[in-house]
Design a protein around this motif. Structure first.
Motif, PDB file in Angstrom:
ATOM      1  N   GLY A   1     -90.430  55.270 -15.683  1.00 11.07           N
ATOM      2  CA  GLY A   1     -91.604  55.923 -16.246  1.00 11.07           C
ATOM      3  C   GLY A   1     -91.285  56.736 -17.483  1.00 11.07           C
ATOM      4  O   GLY A   1     -90.161  56.734 -17.982  1.00 11.07           O
ATOM      5  N   PRO A   2     -92.273  57.485 -17.987  1.00  6.85           N
ATOM      6  CA  PRO A   2     -92.106  58.251 -19.227  1.00  6.85           C
ATOM      7  C   PRO A   2     -91.368  59.578 -18.994  1.00  6.85           C
ATOM      8  O   PRO A   2     -91.847  60.647 -19.384  1.00  6.85           O
ATOM      9  N   VAL A   3     -90.200  59.496 -18.376  1.00  9.70           N
ATOM     10  CA  VAL A   3     -89.411  60.681 -18.030  1.00  9.70           C
ATOM     11  C   VAL A   3     -88.455  60.972 -19.178  1.00  9.70           C
ATOM     12  O   VAL A   3     -87.550  60.180 -19.457  1.00  9.70           O
ATOM     13  N   ASN A   4     -88.649  62.117 -19.824  1.00  8.78           N
ATOM     14  CA  ASN A   4     -87.897  62.411 -21.036  1.00  8.78           C
ATOM     15  C   ASN A   4     -86.703  63.329 -20.773  1.00  8.78           C
ATOM     16  O   ASN A   4     -86.402  63.695 -19.627  1.00  8.78           O
ATOM     17  N   HIS A   5     -86.079  63.750 -21.833  1.00 11.48           N
ATOM     18  CA  HIS A   5     -84.804  64.462 -21.801  1.00 11.48           C
ATOM     19  C   HIS A   5     -84.879  65.811 -21.096  1.00 11.48           C
ATOM     20  O   HIS A   5     -83.941  66.226 -20.433  1.00 11.48           O
ATOM     21  N   GLU A   6     -86.008  66.508 -21.263  1.00 12.76           N
ATOM     22  CA  GLU A   6     -86.107  67.881 -20.775  1.00 12.76           C
ATOM     23  C   GLU A   6     -86.458  67.979 -19.294  1.00 12.76           C
ATOM     24  O   GLU A   6     -86.614  69.077 -18.763  1.00 12.76           O
ATOM     25  N   ILE A   7     -86.568  66.849 -18.606  1.00 15.01           N
ATOM     26  CA  ILE A   7     -86.893  66.875 -17.183  1.00 15.01           C
ATOM     27  C   ILE A   7     -85.837  67.630 -16.384  1.00 15.01           C
ATOM     28  O   ILE A   7     -86.095  68.134 -15.290  1.00 15.01           O
ATOM     29  N   PHE A   8     -84.634  67.751 -16.942  1.00 16.49           N
ATOM     30  CA  PHE A   8     -83.534  68.416 -16.240  1.00 16.49           C
ATOM     31  C   PHE A   8     -83.542  69.934 -16.427  1.00 16.49           C
ATOM     32  O   PHE A   8     -82.713  70.635 -15.856  1.00 16.49           O
ATOM     33  N   ASP A   9     -84.469  70.446 -17.253  1.00 12.50           N
ATOM     34  CA  ASP A   9     -84.620  71.894 -17.432  1.00 12.50           C
ATOM     35  C   ASP A   9     -85.456  72.478 -16.290  1.00 12.50           C
ATOM     36  O   ASP A   9     -86.120  71.758 -15.546  1.00 12.50           O
ATOM     37  N   ASN A  10     -85.443  73.814 -16.185  1.00  9.45           N
ATOM     38  CA  ASN A  10     -86.292  74.493 -15.206  1.00  9.45           C
ATOM     39  C   ASN A  10     -87.763  74.121 -15.383  1.00  9.45           C
ATOM     40  O   ASN A  10     -88.197  73.719 -16.470  1.00  9.45           O
ATOM     41  N   GLU A  11     -88.553  74.338 -14.325  1.00  9.52           N
ATOM     42  CA  GLU A  11     -90.002  74.332 -14.481  1.00  9.52           C
ATOM     43  C   GLU A  11     -90.381  75.564 -15.308  1.00  9.52           C
ATOM     44  O   GLU A  11     -89.808  76.643 -15.116  1.00  9.52           O
ATOM     45  N   CYS A  12     -91.315  75.418 -16.195  1.00  6.48           N
ATOM     46  CA  CYS A  12     -91.659  76.504 -17.115  1.00  6.48           C
ATOM     47  C   CYS A  12     -92.832  77.336 -16.613  1.00  6.48           C
ATOM     48  O   CYS A  12     -93.785  76.797 -16.040  1.00  6.48           O
TER      49      CYS A  12
ATOM     50  N   ALA B   1     -90.161  71.417 -24.681  1.00  7.71           N
ATOM     51  CA  ALA B   1     -89.224  71.463 -23.563  1.00  7.71           C
ATOM     52  C   ALA B   1     -89.927  71.574 -22.223  1.00  7.71           C
ATOM     53  O   ALA B   1     -89.333  71.288 -21.183  1.00  7.71           O
ATOM     54  N   CYS B   2     -91.188  71.997 -22.242  1.00 11.19           N
ATOM     55  CA  CYS B   2     -91.894  72.311 -21.001  1.00 11.19           C
ATOM     56  C   CYS B   2     -92.939  71.289 -20.587  1.00 11.19           C
ATOM     57  O   CYS B   2     -93.267  71.182 -19.401  1.00 11.19           O
ATOM     58  N   ALA B   3     -93.482  70.562 -21.552  1.00  9.97           N
ATOM     59  CA  ALA B   3     -94.585  69.651 -21.253  1.00  9.97           C
ATOM     60  C   ALA B   3     -94.052  68.255 -20.958  1.00  9.97           C
ATOM     61  O   ALA B   3     -93.352  67.656 -21.781  1.00  9.97           O
ATOM     62  N   ASP B   4     -94.366  67.745 -19.778  1.00 14.37           N
ATOM     63  CA  ASP B   4     -93.973  66.390 -19.408  1.00 14.37           C
ATOM     64  C   ASP B   4     -95.142  65.435 -19.607  1.00 14.37           C
ATOM     65  O   ASP B   4     -96.308  65.846 -19.679  1.00 14.37           O
ATOM     66  N   ALA B   5     -94.835  64.171 -19.672  1.00 20.30           N
ATOM     67  CA  ALA B   5     -95.869  63.151 -19.853  1.00 20.30           C
ATOM     68  C   ALA B   5     -96.803  63.119 -18.647  1.00 20.30           C
ATOM     69  O   ALA B   5     -96.418  63.501 -17.537  1.00 20.30           O
ATOM     70  N   PRO B   6     -98.047  62.690 -18.851  1.00 20.56           N
ATOM     71  CA  PRO B   6     -98.979  62.572 -17.728  1.00 20.56           C
ATOM     72  C   PRO B   6     -98.373  61.746 -16.592  1.00 20.56           C
ATOM     73  O   PRO B   6     -97.774  60.696 -16.823  1.00 20.56           O
ATOM     74  N   GLY B   7     -98.516  62.252 -15.375  1.00 22.33           N
ATOM     75  CA  GLY B   7     -97.997  61.546 -14.210  1.00 22.33           C
ATOM     76  C   GLY B   7     -96.575  61.910 -13.843  1.00 22.33           C
ATOM     77  O   GLY B   7     -96.080  61.494 -12.784  1.00 22.33           O
ATOM     78  N   VAL B   8     -95.883  62.679 -14.701  1.00 21.86           N
ATOM     79  CA  VAL B   8     -94.510  63.105 -14.408  1.00 21.86           C
ATOM     80  C   VAL B   8     -94.554  64.463 -13.728  1.00 21.86           C
ATOM     81  O   VAL B   8     -95.068  65.428 -14.293  1.00 21.86           O
ATOM     82  N   ASP B   9     -94.016  64.550 -12.529  1.00 24.44           N
ATOM     83  CA  ASP B   9     -94.017  65.778 -11.742  1.00 24.44           C
ATOM     84  C   ASP B   9     -92.600  66.345 -11.729  1.00 24.44           C
ATOM     85  O   ASP B   9     -91.729  65.858 -11.001  1.00 24.44           O
ATOM     86  N   ARG B  10     -92.354  67.376 -12.541  1.00 24.89           N
ATOM     87  CA  ARG B  10     -91.005  67.921 -12.679  1.00 24.89           C
ATOM     88  C   ARG B  10     -90.475  68.471 -11.351  1.00 24.89           C
ATOM     89  O   ARG B  10     -89.294  68.304 -11.026  1.00 24.89           O
ATOM     90  N   ALA B  11     -91.334  69.124 -10.583  1.00 20.19           N
ATOM     91  CA  ALA B  11     -90.892  69.695  -9.306  1.00 20.19           C
ATOM     92  C   ALA B  11     -90.400  68.602  -8.357  1.00 20.19           C
ATOM     93  O   ALA B  11     -89.347  68.746  -7.713  1.00 20.19           O
TER      94      ALA B  11
END
Length: 328
Positions: free
Chosen positions: A270-281, A292-302
């Motif tokens: 999926g559209p999982v980018n580089h910053e997924i490994f950072d904290n939740e903002c 660094a904080c906004a993920d693509a639609p449908g990507v759940d960082r938690a």
């Protein structure tokens, strides 16, 4: 044997001086199983949310010698950006030391270190390991035969470097020359930049038994080729988002995994980018650092953090020989 129960987590900042290289101050954030006071409140990590860490809380007094994971942040990043990862492992019994690389972190960053003296990064981690093992309090809490390394981006590259992957000296010199000859870099910095691959060689730390590399890069740009990657003898878990545009998987994670003998590749779809490994903002982070904080639609960082943390825990448990008490 580590208990099956999940522990509260403490954190403390450590600073010491590198006596060899000009008295550099080296810092790391140590995250550990803790026994906080019943009235203690979690420390608020700047720009982050959904964390439960207790600053300077007493370490859990069970006398267990624990596995140690060293963590190397990305270029111009810092330890606090990844405390979710430290919290996850520490809650399951690990000690996690997260470096602030000298003059290559958010608070004190210079092209001299971020773009020229890359070899200082694995050296920092090795010095941190020695400092921890020699510490009167923490050294007694560490099992020296159970040490692993993790990292993100340039820190992921660092973890492979420490694990035995080697740079091609000629390619590394070419990389250094790009920045040495870049007239947009101030002259006083370019004058301090070396064109020398010798310090970048033989950086394997034999104390490190397994490496977990998150979106590692720039694998080929920094000078790791097929021959150098094949020299990594310890197990590696390489994980990256399929949508990573900063360290594109094909040229970095996939290239490294293809040639490292004992590598496992995990490409998150999926559209999982580089910053997924950072904290939740938190909201302040989202407002000021949307990239660094906004993920693509449908990507759940938690949810992805839960997946990544579980993958790291299972990988390190298996490859560091960590035994756990059975769940009742």
């Amino acid at each position: 044997m580590l208990p099956a129960a999940v522990n509260p987590v403490g954190m403390t900042q450590v600073e010491f001086i590198d006596p060899v290289d000009g008295g550099r101050p080296l810092d790391y954030l140590l995250i550990y199983p803790a026994a906080p006071e019943s009235t203690a409140k979690p420390y608020k990590i700047f720009l982050a949310t959904n964390l439960q860490l207790y600053k300077d809380a007493p370490i859990l007094g069970d006398g267990i010698k624990r596995p140690l994971i060293m963590f190397s942040h990305g270029a111009g990043g810092n330890a606090s950006i990844y405390v979710w990862f430290g919290e996850y492992l520490a809650s399951h019994g690990y000690l996690v030391a997260m470096a602030y690389h000298y003059r290559a972190n958010t608070f004190d960053s210079s092209a001299l270190y971020v773009r020229n003296r890359l070899w200082q990064r694995p050296r920092d981690i090795s010095l941190d390991i020695s400092h921890l093992l020699e510490d009167k309090i923490w050294g007694a809490r560490i099992n020296p035969d159970q040490i692993g390394v993790a990292g993100h981006s340039q820190g992921g590259f660092t973890s492979l470097w420490l694990g035995g992957a080697e740079i091609n000296p000629d390619l590394f010199v070419q990389y250094q020359r790009i920045w040495k000859d870049n007239l947009m870099v101030p002259a006083y910095l370019r004058e301090q930049m070396s064109i020398d691959a010798e310090p970048a060689r033989n950086l394997r730390d034999a104390r490190v038994k397994a490496a977990f590399a998150m979106a590692p890069g720039d694998i080929q740009g920094f000078g790791m080729d097929e021959a150098g990657l094949r020299k990594m003898s310890i197990p590696a878990y390489i994980i990256v988002g399929a949508g990573d545009t900063t360290t594109p998987p094909k040229d970095n994670a996939e290239f490294a995994a293809k040639f490292i003998p004992h590598a496992q590749l995990d490409v998150i779809p999926g559209p999982v980018n580089h910053e997924i490994f950072d904290n939740e903002c938190d909201q302040l982070g989202k407002d000021n650092y949307p990239e660094a904080c906004a993920d693509a639609p449908g990507v759940d960082r938690a949810k992805l953090h839960e997946y990544i943390g579980k993958a790291a825990l299972e990988f390190f448990d298996a490859n560091l020989g960590v035994r756990r008490q059975p769940v009742n």
